[in-house]
Structures are given as structure tokens and as C-alpha cells.
Design a protein around this motif. Structure first.
Motif, short mmCIF file in Angstrom:
data_model
loop_
_atom_site.label_atom_id
_atom_site.label_comp_id
_atom_site.label_asym_id
_atom_site.label_seq_id
_atom_site.Cartn_x
_atom_site.Cartn_y
_atom_site.Cartn_z
N ARG A 33 0.83 -1.20 0.00
CA ARG A 33 0.00 0.00 0.00
C ARG A 33 0.87 1.26 0.00
N LEU A 34 1.95 1.21 0.76
CA LEU A 34 2.85 2.36 0.80
C LEU A 34 3.50 2.60 -0.56
N THR A 35 3.87 1.51 -1.21
CA THR A 35 4.45 1.63 -2.55
C THR A 35 3.47 2.32 -3.50
N TYR A 36 2.22 1.90 -3.38
CA TYR A 36 1.17 2.51 -4.20
C TYR A 36 1.07 4.01 -3.91
N GLN A 51 -4.92 10.33 0.38
CA GLN A 51 -5.43 9.60 1.53
C GLN A 51 -6.70 8.83 1.14
N GLU A 52 -7.53 9.49 0.38
CA GLU A 52 -8.77 8.88 -0.09
C GLU A 52 -8.48 7.63 -0.93
N LYS A 53 -7.52 7.78 -1.83
CA LYS A 53 -7.19 6.69 -2.75
C LYS A 53 -6.55 5.50 -2.06
N THR A 54 -5.62 5.82 -1.14
CA THR A 54 -4.82 4.72 -0.57
C THR A 54 -5.36 4.21 0.75
N LYS A 55 -6.28 4.97 1.33
CA LYS A 55 -6.83 4.61 2.65
C LYS A 55 -5.74 4.44 3.71
N VAL A 111 0.75 8.81 4.73
CA VAL A 111 0.62 9.58 3.49
C VAL A 111 1.74 10.61 3.39
N GLN A 112 2.04 11.25 4.53
CA GLN A 112 3.11 12.25 4.52
C GLN A 112 4.48 11.61 4.30
N GLN A 113 4.66 10.44 4.88
CA GLN A 113 5.95 9.77 4.69
C GLN A 113 6.14 9.32 3.24
#
Ligand code: ZN
Length: 464
Positions: A29-32, A60-64, A70-72
Motif C-alpha cells: 500500500r505504501l508503494t502505491y 489519503q482517499e485513494k490509498t486509505k 501519506v506524509q511519509q
């Protein structure tokens, strides 16, 4: 001065499947998220964190993912973008200088840096993101299996999981030195047995040593590591030899032999050995060198471009062959880092063509084996000696400033380290421009009003 280091600690081999799958999901998910960020940053030409903030909710909406994650991911994307810009600028600079229609120009054209995350290989790779206090922590634990763990957020809000690590004595020793744990990354290492490793970045302070000498270092193929300190006399010139070349040659012969016999299994093992061998030599050489640099500033001339220039088809077959398996970049980097660990100030700059000119007149030199002869005045010098002095000459302004402020170094450590950080970034910036500037510098040496300690014996000495 502050030294930043990373240790790579494997996660514990008894980590449950469930936890591994947690990590799989999270890193995917982080990669995404990083990819999404990169797309946004690239399309809108965003420069910094505040430029990005309007897009935060969208990602944030896209990746949940939580805001921290999200900031990282954003920071990683910004960093990547910065790196990409740098390498592109460097490439453009080279292309501008190259003559159109030459082989070199054609080669450069082919080498336009590709956009990050677009190659086939990098598409399959996971992109690690730095965890910090918002999303995870490295903790000591009193468990039967291990004494250190990381605690990280998961995809579920408010839920954290503990992942056991398996640090060795080496890792523990390193982390004990740390004054501060900055962040860590959870890195996918499918090629290793353990699947994930935690790369911990830590920081520690080391006392900056006072400075009495300046040393110029030339990395050579045949003679290892040559260096000279000021004033550049024969007594101050030294060469550190290794058996690296001989050992590599032996290994290469064995590889060629196995290749002829088509022994592919043996070849696989040998390939690994060759890279381990060179790594090992570089590390040892750098360490040994650094141990003898107390009270000095070390300036490493790093021929970063030499291999780049000696591309296939440029006509210099032998030159290219000699450079095979040669690792100036790594060696230069290691020297700087090892010096830093001891509190010795050290910088590396791009050295190209410095050794083609004599230090006496700045004119072209004629090579006569181990020695070089100045085409202007006919003086002859030891080849490495000449390049070492040239390295010092090109970095003259830098070294002079530092020598002048050496008192100031002894008095105030903190000031010194910030002064140096500025200086070395300046020097790095300059290194990019240096390729064209060195000749200019050398020619104006005589009019430049050299200080006595700089010009001392420079014109009379033929070393060797
Ligand atoms: Zn000369």
C-alpha cells in the motif's frame, strides 16, 4: 560533527505468517502511495511539502492510509523527484558540452536518465518509506526470542503490531553508539532468507579533530591509493598498495576458464565472490587509510566519470579493460565516511583530467610509464605524485579557508561542523562545474598570489 549511519537488521525468523502478511499488505500500500504522489508531483511540478498539502486528502482517499503514512510517502516521492532532477541536470550539462556528431555525443543521447519507477524492474519492486515517530518505533524488549522489536502502525486505524527483530552482536554494538534513532525503513529483501529487513538510521556526535594538515588523495588503478600532504615534498608522499588487482586477475582467469567449460553453477558462485572481494578490499583500504589521518583534512579526487567516458566503442579497449571491476566511487565514498567516523574532515570531488596536466605549469603531460613529463618545462614527476598535488591545487581555495580557520575548529566544535557542512556542500556543487574549470585554475596559478605554504617547493620538486 554529526555522523549518520544505517544498520540493516533482519526480522526474526520465527515471525508468524500472519505478521508477514501484515507487512506485505502495508508495504504494498505504501508503494502505491509513493507512486501516486510521484505522479502528482511530476504532473504539477510541485517543489516542496507545502505545495503538496492540497493533494494530501486525495491521496489519503485513494490509498486509505493514515495521515502519517501519506506524509511519509510524500517525502519519499519528493526526495526521488529531487534526485531525478539532479541526475537530469547533470546529463544536460554533459550533453551541452559534447560536440554534436561525435560518438561521445551519440552515447550520451542514449543515456538520458529514465524517469523513476518506470523501468520494468522497478515496477516490480517495493518502495520503502521512512517510518518515524508518527508511524512506528524501535524498542527494547525483554522477550525470550529477542531483545529488540519494532512497533508499527497497520492499515487499520489505531492498531499497531510488534515485529521481532534478530539483531546480531554487530548491530547491537552499532546501535549502542547512537545518540538518536532517526527513522527506519521496512525493506523487502526477497533475495535473502528473511524476506524483510529493517534499515535503522541513527545519528551520533563525534568530536571534530583540529586541523594541521591537508592531504590530497588520488585513487589509482595500478598503485592503489596515493596521497600527499602539504607541503608537497617527497617525504609527505605515500602510496598504499593492495593485492586487489592481482587477486581480481586470478579470479577473472578462473571465471574465463569456467566459462569455456560452460560450468554455469561454478560461475554463479564466482561472480558473487568477485564482488565480495572488491568490496572487502575497498573497506579495508579505506579504514586503514583513515586511521592515519588524524589532524588532517582529506580531499579525495574521485574520477566519477572515468568509466562513463570509457564506453564501449570509444577506441580505448585497454583502458576500459583495466577499469573493469574497479570501484573508485565506492572507495572514495568509503574513505570519506571512514574519515568522518573518526572526526576527520573529508570531502570528495569530481576529478576529471586533473592528472593529464602537470602541477608546475598546468600544461599537458607526456606519460613515460610511471612518470610524467611536462610538455612545457620538461620537468618530470612521479605520476601519482603529480595528480595528488593537482587535486590539492584545484581545491586550493577550499583548503586555504579551512587552514585559516583551524584555530576556530579547536575552539568551537559545533560551529566547525556547521561550517564544514556548508563548505562540503559548496565543494560538491563546485565539483559539478569543476570538469571545465580545472584547466583555467591551473593556468592562473602563478597570478593567483599563492601563499607561501602552498607554493613551497612546488616548482623545484620532482618527486620520486
Ligand atoms: Zn612544467
Amino acid at each position: 560533527m554529526k555522523v549518520t549511519r544505517t544498520v540493516k537488521i533482519p526480522i526474526h525468523h520465527e515471525t508468524t505468517k500472519k505478521k508477514i502478511s501484515h507487512q506485505d499488505n502495508l508495504t504494498a500500500r505504501l508503494t502505491y502511495a509513493v507512486r501516486e504522489w510521484y505522479k502528482i508531483i511530476d504532473e504539477n511540478e510541485l517543489e516542496n511539502k507545502s505545495d503538496c498539502s492540497p493533494y494530501e486528502s486525495e491521496v489519503q482517499e485513494k490509498t486509505k492510509l493514515s495521515a502519517g503514512f501519506v506524509q511519509q510517502a510524500r517525502d519519499k516521492a519528493l526526495w526521488t523527484r529531487e534526485q531525478d532532477k539532479e541526475s537530469h541536470k547533470e546529463w544536460e550539462r554533459k550533453l551541452e558540452k559534447a560536440k554534436e556528431g561525435t560518438k561521445w555525443y551519440k552515447k550520451l543521447k542514449e543515456r538520458e536518465p529514465s524517469k523513476p519507477f518506470t523501468s520494468k524492474r522497478s515496477k516490480q519492486k517495493k518502495i520503502p518509506v521512512r517510518f518515524d515517530y508518527r508511524t512506528g518505533s524501535l524498542e527494547e524488549a525483554d522477550l525470550a526470542l529477542t531483545d529488540s522489536v519494532i512497533r508499527i502502525s497497520t492499515l487499520k486505524k489505531g492498531e499497531r503490531i510488534v515485529i521481532l527483530l534478530n539483531p546480531g552482536e554487530y548491530h547491537k554494538k552499532k546501535l549502542k553508539k547512537a545518540d538518536k534513532i532517526c527513522s527506519f525503513e521496512l525493506v523487502h529483501h526477497p533475495e535473502r532468507g528473511c524476506k524483510y529487513m529493517v534499515h535503522v538510521t541513527y545519528e551520533y556526535d563525534i568530536k571534530t579533530r583540529s586541523v594541521d594538515w591537508i592531504r590530497g588523495v588520488d585513487l589509482g588503478v595500478l598503485r592503489g591509493l596515493a596521497s600527499v600532504k602539504l607541503p608537497w615534498t617527497r617525504k609527505n608522499f605515500s602510496i598504499r598498495k593492495t593485492d586487489k588487482l592481482a587477486e581480481i586477475k586470478e579470479l577473472n582467469d578462473r571465471i574465463a576458464h569456467s566459462r569455456r567449460l560452460e560450468k554455469y553453477e561454478a560461475l554463479k558462485k564466482l561472480r558473487k565472490r568477485r564482488s565480495n572481494l572488491t568490496k572487502d578490499y575497498d573497506r579495508k583500504l579505506a579504514k586503514e587509510f583513515a586511521e592515519h589521518t588524524d589532524g588532517e583534512i582529506v580531499i579525495v579526487g574521485d574520477p566519477q566519470e572515468i568509466r562513463y567516458r570509457k564506453f564501449k566503442g570509444n577506441g580505448d579497449k585497454i583502458g576500459r579493460k583495466v577499469l573493469q571491476n574497479w570501484t573508485f566511487g565506492r572507495l572514495g565514498y568509503q574513505i570519506v565516511e571512514k574519515c568522518r567516523e573518526r572526526g576527520t574532515i573529508s570531502i570528495r570531488f569530481n576529478e576529471w583530467n586533473t592528472s593529464n596536466r602537470s602541477y608546475c605549469c598546468g600544461e599537458k603531460v607526456k606519460s613515460t610509464g610511471r612518470r610524467v613529463e611536462c610538455t612545457n618545462c620538461g620537468q618530470n614527476y612521479d605520476r601519482e605524485f603529480n595528480s595528488c598535488v593537482r587535486i590539492l591545487q584545484t581545491q586550493q581555495e577550499f583548503s586555504r579557508k579551512i587552514l585559516r580557520s583551524s584555530e576556530f575548529f579547536q575552539n568551537s566544535e559545533r560551529k566547525a561542523s556547521s561550517y564544514l557542512e556548508n563548505k562540503s556542500s559548496e565543494a560538491l556543487e563546485r565539483s559539478q562545474k569543476l570538469a571545465g574549470a580545472t584547466d583555467e585554475l591551473a593556468r592562473t596559478m602563478d597570478d593567483s598570489g599563492l601563499e607561501p605554504w602552498m607554493s613551497m617547493e612546488a616548482h623545484t620538486l620532482g618527486c620520486g
